[in-house]
Write a protein that holds these residues in place. Structure first.
Motif, short mmCIF file in Angstrom:
data_model
loop_
_atom_site.label_atom_id
_atom_site.label_comp_id
_atom_site.label_asym_id
_atom_site.label_seq_id
_atom_site.Cartn_x
_atom_site.Cartn_y
_atom_site.Cartn_z
N SER A 58 0.83 -1.22 0.00
CA SER A 58 0.00 0.00 0.00
C SER A 58 0.86 1.26 0.00
N ASN A 63 -3.03 3.36 -3.22
CA ASN A 63 -4.14 2.83 -2.41
C ASN A 63 -3.73 2.82 -0.93
N LYS A 111 -13.71 -2.88 1.44
CA LYS A 111 -13.69 -2.48 0.03
C LYS A 111 -12.54 -3.13 -0.72
N PHE A 112 -11.39 -3.27 -0.04
CA PHE A 112 -10.19 -3.80 -0.71
C PHE A 112 -9.71 -5.12 -0.09
N ASP A 114 -9.76 -8.03 -1.19
CA ASP A 114 -9.04 -8.91 -2.12
C ASP A 114 -7.56 -8.57 -2.19
N TYR A 115 -7.23 -7.31 -1.90
CA TYR A 115 -5.83 -6.87 -1.92
C TYR A 115 -5.14 -7.12 -0.58
N TYR A 116 -5.90 -6.96 0.50
CA TYR A 116 -5.33 -7.07 1.85
C TYR A 116 -6.04 -8.19 2.62
#
Length: 717
Positions: A58, A63, A111-112, A114-116
């Motif tokens: 990040s 982001n 919201k994120f 899938d990334y974290y």
């Protein structure tokens, strides 16, 4: 189970923690970092590393995580636990910030997620308690004051306060005006005592003014009196202010009681933000040292590729000095490495690099290594590095080291990583070396993993004899006698004792006498090792040179291939241009002949017929060319330039074959003579040769006669 304090001190783990803690933005985050210790469960270590790795990503993109800075609410949470307790307004502000920050993180991670994925697990079970914020906002405004509408009673009290203050101002102004006009007041007219307005009355008129005397001047010429009319309202104001204070306390106590059921949630919120602060600090430190997460294996293996000592790396970066990386591997087939070589060559730094990076990995800290590096988990990490002389315990260096070795013998097993600097020193070289050899054999038999540094030849020989142990040396430039800080695994290193002494100005005669004192075999052994190191260095230089040459030739070859492709492409273009020009010349000549005939006989019918024949001939060729080009265009994305060249050759051959299939044969096959039927190249009109003059022939077409070159005529059967 815990890592010995001495190991943490030897490897300077506390300095790494200090470097990380400077990035913390909360006091709780710093407290957590101070208590940070290596872990032993593979899953916990992997999870901790993933958390930092995700946060680091990040920092490297747009982001970014929301802010997480907050003030500790630990004291407030303890107060809330007490029945009928009351928090101050400032405490509610701090609690509100903690709740707002946590909710913003929850929204962000949902919201994120899938990334974290790993960080999301920290908030997965946290409840969003927005009512805490709304309840605090209903009582306290953004400036930190209790709102007038916090309760009905408070609203009425404050209205009364405002009304009373207005009456005080009005009554005081009336008294001031009245007594001033009577000449009872001093020049200053009024003053303030205990935040209350008073009249500055001349002492001689003090009995003329009704009210309460609040004081006098130093000289006694002025007395300060609060007017009777104002005094009544002031007392009423004091009563109202007391009522306000009591109502505010009641409201705050009620708000504190509201928070009591949410105590667990507030604890979790604060705990989450403190953890995020630690993760953030680790990520910032990883960014500083170029740290990554290597592959963490359940198998016992340490493979460090291009590894840096993080403290040395940061220090050298500030000084703009190059830091040398190291590559070393420990596995089941090579569990122990014996590093030898001259002093100041980097042996101890290599040892500390291995140990510190292992501690960092097991503490969830990313390390400065190549992505192909691999690490595992050890239950015991023990070390013996540096000067161990203990003045307090009245122990010599060797006594202390023996005591430490005894501790090693109790702990060493297949789950142990041991790191020993200058193994066996402190006693008689022969006797101390023999004891060190036995210790090393015991560590080997217990399948421990470890790295030691030594100058003892018997330990170097032992490493060569045992299958799962190997030698290594810190490379030394034999010409300049300067360290290269490059670790070479598989070969023991010379101490370069006499060479270094000679470089430092020790007379050769002294060195020669020293050599005679030592056994010839040992000198020869050390000399052999030194010779092998020199050969290894020369071989490395040759290999590096060959690689450079290979890379250079590869680049030159690529340039030649590119140039060759360009030349081929240009040749094809030139060939096509030449063919096109030739066709235009032939067509122009034919059109010129037709124009000449029309000029001679002025017959339009023949003119139109011959022009149409010429146009039809050209169009028939154009159709073939267009068809060939369309075919090439359809396949150009799939075919190489070489394939296109081959197709062009095939097309040209086809054209020649098609020409040969016509009723006409080339002139080269028959010698032309009078009376032969002939026609011009690429023409359908047939005439008869009436006359031959040198290389020209007079051809009779019936309607007209023309003279042309013999080489342009074709024989017709």
């Amino acid at each position: 189970m815990s890592i010995p304090k001495k190991t943490l001190e030897d490897l300077e783990f506390n300095l790494v923690i200090d470097s990380i803690s400077k990035y913390c933005v909360t006091s709780l985050g710093k407290d957590l970092l101070r208590d940070l210790a290596p872990q032993y469960e593979f899953s916990d270590i992997n999870f901790s590393l993933n958390l930092v790795s995700e946060y680091l990503s990040s920092l490297e993109n747009d982001n970014n995580f929301p802010n997480h800075g907050f003030e500790s609410i630990s004291k407030e949470l303890k107060i809330i636990e007490i029945e009928n307790s009351q928090l101050e307004i400032e405490s509610f502000r701090k609690i509100k910030i903690v709740v707002e920050l946590t909710i913003s993180h929850i929204k962000f991670l949902k919201k994120f997620k899938d990334y974290y994925k790993n960080i999301y697990l920290l908030i997965e079970h946290l409840e969003v308690e927005k009512n805490i914020i709304s309840e605090i906002n209903s009582v306290i405004d953004k400036f930190g004051f209790i709102k007038d509408n916090a309760s009905v009673d408070l609203s009425e009290i404050r209205k009364g306060i405002n009304t009373t203050k207005s009456k005080i101002r009005q009554s005081f102004s009336t008294a001031l005006s009245s007594y001033n006009s009577s000449g009872y007041l001093d020049e200053i007219k009024e003053s303030t005592i205990d935040n209350r307005r008073v009249l500055a009355v001349k002492a001689m008129y003090r009995r003329k003014v009704k009210g309460q005397m609040m004081g006098s001047s130093k000289t006694g010429s002025i007395v300060y009196i609060e007017p009777q009319e104002t005094l009544v309202q002031s007392r009423k104001l004091q009563d109202l202010l007391y009522d306000e204070d009591q109502e505010v306390k009641r409201i705050l106590k009620e708000l504190t009681s509201f928070l009591r059921p949410h105590l667990s949630t507030l604890n979790k919120y604060q705990s989450y933000l403190a953890k995020i602060d630690v993760i953030y600090s680790k990520a910032k430190y990883a960014y500083e040292i170029n740290g990554i997460k290597p592959n963490v294996s359940r198998d016992k293996v340490i493979f460090l590729k291009n590894a840096f000592h993080p403290l040395l790396y940061c220090n050298n970066k500030k000084l703009d000095v190059k830091t040398y990386s190291q590559t070393i591997e420990l596995s089941k087939n090579n569990r122990i490495i014996v590093i030898s070589g001259p002093n100041a060559g980097g042996k101890s730094i290599t040892l500390k690099t291995i140990g510190l990076l292992q501690l960092m990995i097991q503490s969830g800290i990313l390390i400065p290594v190549h992505q192909q590096s691999e690490m595992s988990v050890f239950q015991n990490i023990i070390s013996d590095i540096g000067d161990n002389q203990s003045i307090e315990n009245q122990l010599s260096t060797y006594s202390y080291r023996l005591k430490n070795m005894n501790n090693f013998l109790r702990k060493c097993n297949s789950e142990t990583l041991f790191l020993i600097d200058e193994f066996g020193t402190g006693s008689d070289p022969e006797l101390g070396g023999a004891l060190a050899e036995i210790f090393l054999e015991v560590f080997y038999e217990r399948e421990s993993f470890g790295v030691i540094t030594t100058h003892y030849s018997n330990l170097k020989l032992l490493a060569d004899e045992l299958p799962n142990m190997s030698n290594a040396n810190m490379q030394f430039n034999d010409k300049t006698l300067e360290p290269t800080f490059n670790l070479i695994v598989g070969q023991a290193g010379s101490s370069f004792t006499f060479e270094v002494a000679q470089k430092n100005g020790i007379p050769y005669s002294i060195i020669n006498r020293a050599k005679k004192k030592i056994e010839i075999g040992k000198i020869r052994f050390d000399a052999t090792i030194a010779k092998l190191q020199k050969q290894r260095l020369e071989l490395d230089k040759t290999t590096s040179s060959l690689k450079d040459e290979e890379s250079k030739f590869r680049k030159e070859n690529e340039k030649l291939n590119i140039t060759n492709d360009k030349v081929k492409s240009k040749l094809i273009n030139y060939q096509e241009l030449f063919d096109s020009n030739q066709r235009m010349i032939v067509t122009g000549n034919k059109l010129n002949e037709i124009a000449q005939r029309y000029f001679n006989d002025n017959k339009k019918r023949n003119l139109i017929s011959e022009v149409l024949n010429l146009v039809n001939t050209i169009n028939s060729k154009r159709k073939k060319i267009n068809f060939s080009k369309a075919k090439l265009d359809r396949n150009k994305n799939k075919k190489t330039q070489e394939t296109l060249n081959k197709e062009l050759i095939v097309i040209r051959k086809d054209k020649k074959i098609n020409k040969s299939k016509t009723l006409v044969k080339k002139k080269v096959l028959v010698e032309l003579k009078l009376g032969d039927k002939v026609r011009l190249e690429d023409s359908t009109s047939i005439g008869t040769i009436d006359k031959i003059e040198k290389n020209k022939a007079v051809v009779n077409y019936g309607t007209f006669i023309t003279k042309v070159d013999l080489n342009r005529l074709e024989y017709v059967k």
